[in-house]
Write an enzyme that holds these catalytic residues in place. Structure first.
Site, short mmCIF file in Angstrom:
data_model
loop_
_atom_site.label_atom_id
_atom_site.label_comp_id
_atom_site.label_asym_id
_atom_site.label_seq_id
_atom_site.Cartn_x
_atom_site.Cartn_y
_atom_site.Cartn_z
N ASP A 182 0.83 -1.21 0.00
CA ASP A 182 0.00 0.00 0.00
C ASP A 182 0.86 1.26 0.00
OD1 ASP A 182 -2.39 1.38 0.04
OD2 ASP A 182 -2.52 1.41 2.22
N ASN A 219 -10.33 -2.75 -7.01
CA ASN A 219 -9.49 -1.76 -7.69
C ASN A 219 -10.01 -1.37 -9.07
OD1 ASN A 219 -6.31 -2.97 -6.34
ND2 ASN A 219 -7.70 -1.39 -5.58
#
Length: 256
Positions: free
Chosen positions: A25, A73
């Site tokens: 991340d 996503n």
């Protein structure tokens, strides 16, 4: 518990986690801090995959599972998604000689049929080209979601029951684990250590079944800045913990 920038630590080579999973991340925020477009962070993040793969392999890790692209996503801007779908193609084309040299075996799990053809083909080729490698397994979670995985496992088991291959009462932890996308990993399917970069304290729909007893380490570094030293620091934190898997080492201490 969050950790910060890492310094050199001393590890017990006999207690290296067999399976490490990482939520990579912070690529976008890494780029924003440098006044760069988000895709520059993703590109740098993919370069760091090479660095951390080599470091983990040389430490003796047996499985490294990386959360590369989630089922959620797809909600990102189309230009960013298109770039992310191109990254595996470039990564495997560029990194394959090193993977072969490191004896790393590539696996890719997720809803691969829904990937763009070029991305799916690159993933399948990487798995085929490294199929005979016997070293660390580099397992990419690509178009993967933990809840999606659980639903598909339930559907798979239901179909086996419907076809008479399995009785409902026969379904146990082992059957369910084998029906998951990590079933091919056998006894190595459950991560010993889960790392998330960027300081966020969430699981984000990743390996929901498999991390039931994983040790969780959250680090402040954005993924492009996550170094081999930071990996070793996370492993050192893992080694400092007492893993009891719901039991007690001192079984006489039952009231406190």
């Amino acid at each position: 518990m969050a950790t910060s920038k890492a310094s050199k630590v001393k590890l017990d080579p006999a207690r290296i986690p067999a399976h490490i999973a990482i939520i990579m991340d912070g690529n976008g925020r890494w780029a924003k801090r440098r006044f760069l477009p988000r895709v520059a962070g993703h590109k740098q993040g993919m370069q760091n995959v090479k660095t951390i793969t080599k470091a983990a392999s040389r430490l003796g890790v047996k499985v490294l599972t990386l959360y590369a692209f989630s089922t959620e996503n797809w909600k990102r801007p189309g230009s960013e998604v298109n770039y992310l779908m191109r990254l595996p193609v470039d990564f495997f084309n560029d990194f394959m000689p090193d993977l072969i040299k490191e004896n790393v075996k590539v696996e890719v799990m997720g809803e691969l049929d829904d990937l763009p053809p070029q991305t799916r083909q690159a993933s399948e080729k990487a798995m085929a080209d490294t199929a005979n490698n016997t070293g660390m397994i580099l397992n990419f979670a690509l178009n993967y979601g933990g809840r999606d995985e659980l639903v598909h496992a339930a559907q798979k088991l239901a179909k086996q029951v419907q076809e008479g291959e399995l009785f409902p009462d026969d379904i146990d932890d082992r059957h369910f684990a084998n029906a998951l996308m990590t079933g091919f990993l056998g006894d190595l399917a459950d991560p010993d250590l889960l790392i998330r970069t960027s300081g966020e304290l969430r699981i984000s729909n990743f390996l929901l079944w498999q991390i039931a007893y994983s040790e969780l380490v959250f680090v402040d570094d954005y993924w492009p800045d996550f170094s081999p030293a930071a990996l070793e620091a996370a492993i050192a934190e893992y080694q400092a913990r007492d893993r009891r898997f719901g039991g007690l080492k001192n079984k006489t201490a039952i009231f406190w």
